[in-house]
Design a protein around this motif. Structure first.
Motif, PDB file in Angstrom:
ATOM      1  N   PRO A 173     -67.538 -56.446   1.906  1.00 47.23           N
ATOM      2  CA  PRO A 173     -68.191 -57.437   1.059  1.00 47.23           C
ATOM      3  C   PRO A 173     -67.049 -58.461   0.759  1.00 47.23           C
ATOM      4  O   PRO A 173     -65.882 -58.080   0.663  1.00 47.23           O
ATOM      5  CB  PRO A 173     -68.739 -56.930  -0.055  1.00 47.23           C
ATOM      6  CG  PRO A 173     -68.071 -55.688  -0.397  1.00 47.23           C
ATOM      7  CD  PRO A 173     -67.566 -54.997   1.144  1.00 47.23           C
ATOM      8  N   ASP A 174     -67.251 -59.688   0.390  1.00 46.22           N
ATOM      9  CA  ASP A 174     -66.288 -60.614  -0.096  1.00 46.22           C
ATOM     10  C   ASP A 174     -65.662 -60.218  -1.308  1.00 46.22           C
ATOM     11  O   ASP A 174     -64.570 -60.024  -1.814  1.00 46.22           O
ATOM     12  CB  ASP A 174     -66.778 -61.949  -0.375  1.00 46.22           C
ATOM     13  CG  ASP A 174     -67.320 -62.558   1.087  1.00 46.22           C
ATOM     14  OD1 ASP A 174     -66.454 -62.373   1.938  1.00 46.22           O
ATOM     15  OD2 ASP A 174     -68.386 -63.150   1.111  1.00 46.22           O
ATOM     16  N   VAL A 175     -66.586 -59.559  -2.359  1.00 45.00           N
ATOM     17  CA  VAL A 175     -66.301 -58.904  -3.586  1.00 45.00           C
ATOM     18  C   VAL A 175     -67.166 -57.752  -4.020  1.00 45.00           C
ATOM     19  O   VAL A 175     -68.506 -57.734  -3.473  1.00 45.00           O
ATOM     20  CB  VAL A 175     -66.635 -60.001  -4.876  1.00 45.00           C
ATOM     21  CG1 VAL A 175     -66.139 -59.571  -6.037  1.00 45.00           C
ATOM     22  CG2 VAL A 175     -65.688 -61.392  -4.404  1.00 45.00           C
ATOM     23  N   LEU A 176     -66.455 -56.841  -4.604  1.00 46.91           N
ATOM     24  CA  LEU A 176     -67.319 -55.439  -4.816  1.00 46.91           C
ATOM     25  C   LEU A 176     -67.390 -55.762  -6.576  1.00 46.91           C
ATOM     26  O   LEU A 176     -66.442 -55.711  -7.139  1.00 46.91           O
ATOM     27  CB  LEU A 176     -66.350 -54.174  -4.580  1.00 46.91           C
ATOM     28  CG  LEU A 176     -66.969 -53.079  -5.267  1.00 46.91           C
ATOM     29  CD1 LEU A 176     -68.531 -52.629  -4.851  1.00 46.91           C
ATOM     30  CD2 LEU A 176     -66.320 -51.959  -4.893  1.00 46.91           C
ATOM     31  N   HIS A 221     -58.148 -50.455   1.958  1.00 41.97           N
ATOM     32  CA  HIS A 221     -58.074 -51.942   2.122  1.00 41.97           C
ATOM     33  C   HIS A 221     -57.436 -52.705   1.018  1.00 41.97           C
ATOM     34  O   HIS A 221     -58.160 -53.101  -0.099  1.00 41.97           O
ATOM     35  CB  HIS A 221     -59.422 -52.237   2.002  1.00 41.97           C
ATOM     36  CG  HIS A 221     -60.466 -51.439   2.931  1.00 41.97           C
ATOM     37  ND1 HIS A 221     -60.792 -51.946   4.228  1.00 41.97           N
ATOM     38  CD2 HIS A 221     -61.254 -50.500   2.571  1.00 41.97           C
ATOM     39  CE1 HIS A 221     -61.951 -51.001   4.699  1.00 41.97           C
ATOM     40  NE2 HIS A 221     -62.140 -49.918   3.695  1.00 41.97           N
ATOM     41  N   THR A 222     -56.185 -52.836   1.422  1.00 44.60           N
ATOM     42  CA  THR A 222     -55.268 -53.720   0.446  1.00 44.60           C
ATOM     43  C   THR A 222     -55.813 -55.018  -0.115  1.00 44.60           C
ATOM     44  O   THR A 222     -55.223 -55.548  -1.097  1.00 44.60           O
ATOM     45  CB  THR A 222     -53.856 -53.415   0.856  1.00 44.60           C
ATOM     46  OG1 THR A 222     -53.789 -54.283   2.318  1.00 44.60           O
ATOM     47  CG2 THR A 222     -53.326 -52.180   1.141  1.00 44.60           C
ATOM     48  N   ASP A 223     -56.513 -55.648   0.783  1.00 42.48           N
ATOM     49  CA  ASP A 223     -56.766 -56.820   0.471  1.00 42.48           C
ATOM     50  C   ASP A 223     -58.121 -56.932  -0.140  1.00 42.48           C
ATOM     51  O   ASP A 223     -58.982 -58.065  -0.498  1.00 42.48           O
ATOM     52  CB  ASP A 223     -56.988 -57.839   1.763  1.00 42.48           C
ATOM     53  CG  ASP A 223     -57.898 -57.353   2.731  1.00 42.48           C
ATOM     54  OD1 ASP A 223     -58.213 -55.993   2.640  1.00 42.48           O
ATOM     55  OD2 ASP A 223     -58.194 -58.029   3.532  1.00 42.48           O
ATOM     56  N   ALA A 224     -58.955 -55.781  -0.672  1.00 40.56           N
ATOM     57  CA  ALA A 224     -60.176 -55.508  -1.233  1.00 40.56           C
ATOM     58  C   ALA A 224     -60.304 -56.424  -2.657  1.00 40.56           C
ATOM     59  O   ALA A 224     -59.070 -56.260  -3.420  1.00 40.56           O
ATOM     60  CB  ALA A 224     -60.572 -54.324  -1.502  1.00 40.56           C
ATOM     61  N   LYS A 225     -61.091 -57.092  -2.810  1.00 41.08           N
ATOM     62  CA  LYS A 225     -61.449 -57.750  -4.061  1.00 41.08           C
ATOM     63  C   LYS A 225     -62.420 -57.231  -4.889  1.00 41.08           C
ATOM     64  O   LYS A 225     -63.656 -57.138  -4.577  1.00 41.08           O
ATOM     65  CB  LYS A 225     -61.999 -59.346  -3.909  1.00 41.08           C
ATOM     66  CG  LYS A 225     -60.604 -59.940  -2.965  1.00 41.08           C
ATOM     67  CD  LYS A 225     -61.063 -61.555  -2.670  1.00 41.08           C
ATOM     68  CE  LYS A 225     -59.936 -62.299  -2.045  1.00 41.08           C
ATOM     69  NZ  LYS A 225     -59.855 -61.612  -0.573  1.00 41.08           N
ATOM     70  N   LEU A 259     -66.680 -63.990 -10.202  1.00 42.23           N
ATOM     71  CA  LEU A 259     -66.899 -63.657  -8.622  1.00 42.23           C
ATOM     72  C   LEU A 259     -66.341 -64.620  -7.625  1.00 42.23           C
ATOM     73  O   LEU A 259     -65.715 -64.319  -6.797  1.00 42.23           O
ATOM     74  CB  LEU A 259     -68.397 -63.291  -8.313  1.00 42.23           C
ATOM     75  CG  LEU A 259     -69.031 -62.203  -8.651  1.00 42.23           C
ATOM     76  CD1 LEU A 259     -70.592 -62.196  -8.787  1.00 42.23           C
ATOM     77  CD2 LEU A 259     -68.532 -60.857  -8.112  1.00 42.23           C
ATOM     78  N   GLN A 260     -66.576 -66.004  -8.043  1.00 38.47           N
ATOM     79  CA  GLN A 260     -66.005 -66.973  -7.375  1.00 38.47           C
ATOM     80  C   GLN A 260     -64.477 -67.007  -7.333  1.00 38.47           C
ATOM     81  O   GLN A 260     -63.835 -67.404  -6.289  1.00 38.47           O
ATOM     82  CB  GLN A 260     -66.570 -68.309  -7.595  1.00 38.47           C
ATOM     83  CG  GLN A 260     -68.137 -68.587  -7.497  1.00 38.47           C
ATOM     84  CD  GLN A 260     -68.792 -69.671  -8.051  1.00 38.47           C
ATOM     85  OE1 GLN A 260     -68.310 -70.024  -9.129  1.00 38.47           O
ATOM     86  NE2 GLN A 260     -69.789 -70.230  -7.437  1.00 38.47           N
ATOM     87  N   ALA A 261     -64.067 -67.189  -8.604  1.00 40.26           N
ATOM     88  CA  ALA A 261     -62.622 -66.902  -8.711  1.00 40.26           C
ATOM     89  C   ALA A 261     -62.012 -65.764  -7.961  1.00 40.26           C
ATOM     90  O   ALA A 261     -60.744 -65.863  -7.503  1.00 40.26           O
ATOM     91  CB  ALA A 261     -62.302 -66.738 -10.330  1.00 40.26           C
ATOM     92  N   VAL A 262     -62.413 -64.533  -8.250  1.00 39.95           N
ATOM     93  CA  VAL A 262     -62.054 -63.410  -7.488  1.00 39.95           C
ATOM     94  C   VAL A 262     -61.801 -63.629  -5.918  1.00 39.95           C
ATOM     95  O   VAL A 262     -61.077 -63.185  -5.331  1.00 39.95           O
ATOM     96  CB  VAL A 262     -62.807 -62.078  -7.932  1.00 39.95           C
ATOM     97  CG1 VAL A 262     -62.322 -61.045  -6.860  1.00 39.95           C
ATOM     98  CG2 VAL A 262     -62.625 -61.773  -9.318  1.00 39.95           C
ATOM     99  N   GLN A 263     -63.243 -64.214  -5.385  1.00 45.28           N
ATOM    100  CA  GLN A 263     -63.318 -64.465  -4.120  1.00 45.28           C
ATOM    101  C   GLN A 263     -61.987 -65.428  -3.628  1.00 45.28           C
ATOM    102  O   GLN A 263     -61.374 -65.009  -2.490  1.00 45.28           O
ATOM    103  CB  GLN A 263     -64.338 -65.138  -3.508  1.00 45.28           C
ATOM    104  CG  GLN A 263     -64.957 -65.032  -2.212  1.00 45.28           C
ATOM    105  CD  GLN A 263     -65.912 -66.029  -1.834  1.00 45.28           C
ATOM    106  OE1 GLN A 263     -66.576 -66.926  -2.582  1.00 45.28           O
ATOM    107  NE2 GLN A 263     -66.452 -65.971  -0.494  1.00 45.28           N
TER     108      GLN A 263
END
Length: 213
Positions: A47-50, A72-76, A113-117
């Motif tokens: 997912p884009d964000v968890l 997944h080092t780029d996981a948000k 969520l938008q900021a984290v994405q």
């Protein structure tokens, strides 16, 4: 934006799904109930964000976040919880979690969520104000942890030093660690020499001052 929601309360997950999908900007591609679900769903769905709770059975959200971020080092990951425990906050920062919000105002979740994405870090106002103090406290605790190895003090020497600090005599120590009194005396002499101390009293004080309680 595709997200996965993981919360051990199914009603919370359902409510979040309904609220977030209502605006048409978010698609909830999966939901889970514990950290194991989070790890599995992240691998499957990417997912884009968890969006994940912390306190859950079997595997909590922080342990799941740590495991996911190793793979997944780029996981948000955005943590949403009713608990603002100091230990949780510090671990979240260490692991590289992107956000940590308290479950109070659901209206703030979508902007977060938008900021984290967008790869921004989002922590609630109440949490942000505590972070500097928490990091400073952790640093002080690290400084208080004495590195005996840097002085060449081995495990057996440290064990005997601890017993000296408890006030045990050489005879009592020898019986406790199953060594002769002469060997115990040699260990103590070696430690005194390595630490440049005169006697066992100094050694006891030195040990107690540098050991975490």
């Amino acid at each position: 934006m595709k997200i996965v929601i993981v919360d051990d309360d199914i009603l919370v997950s359902s409510a979040l799904k309904t609220i977030l999908e209502a605006g048409g900007e978010v698609e909830v591609t999966g939901t889970g109930q514990d950290g194991k679900d989070a790890v599995r769903l992240y691998d499957e769905l990417l997912p884009d964000v968890l969006l994940m709770d912390i306190r859950m059975k079997d595997m909590n959200g922080l342990d799941a976040a740590e495991q996911i971020l190793k793979m997944h080092t780029d996981a948000k990951i955005l943590l949403l919880t009713t608990f603002s425990d100091d230990e949780y906050i510090v671990k979240a920062l260490k692991y590289g979690v992107k956000g940590y919000l308290i479950k109070q105002d659901y209206g703030s979740i979508l902007p977060a969520l938008q900021a984290v994405q967008m790869n921004q870090t989002v922590f609630g106002t109440a949490i942000m104000s505590r972070i500097p103090g928490l990091l400073q406290k952790e640093q002080k605790e690290k400084e208080q942890t004495f590195d005996w190895n840097s002085y060449g003090i081995g495990e057996r020497e440290l064990e005997i030093t601890a017993l000296v600090a408890e006030g045990l005599s050489n005879k009592e120590i020898s019986e406790k660690v199953c060594l002769s009194e002469g060997t115990v005396r040699n260990y103590i002499s070696n430690v005194l020499e390595k630490l440049e101390l005169r006697d066992r009293t100094q050694l006891a004080v030195y040990y107690l001052q540098r050991s975490r309680k």
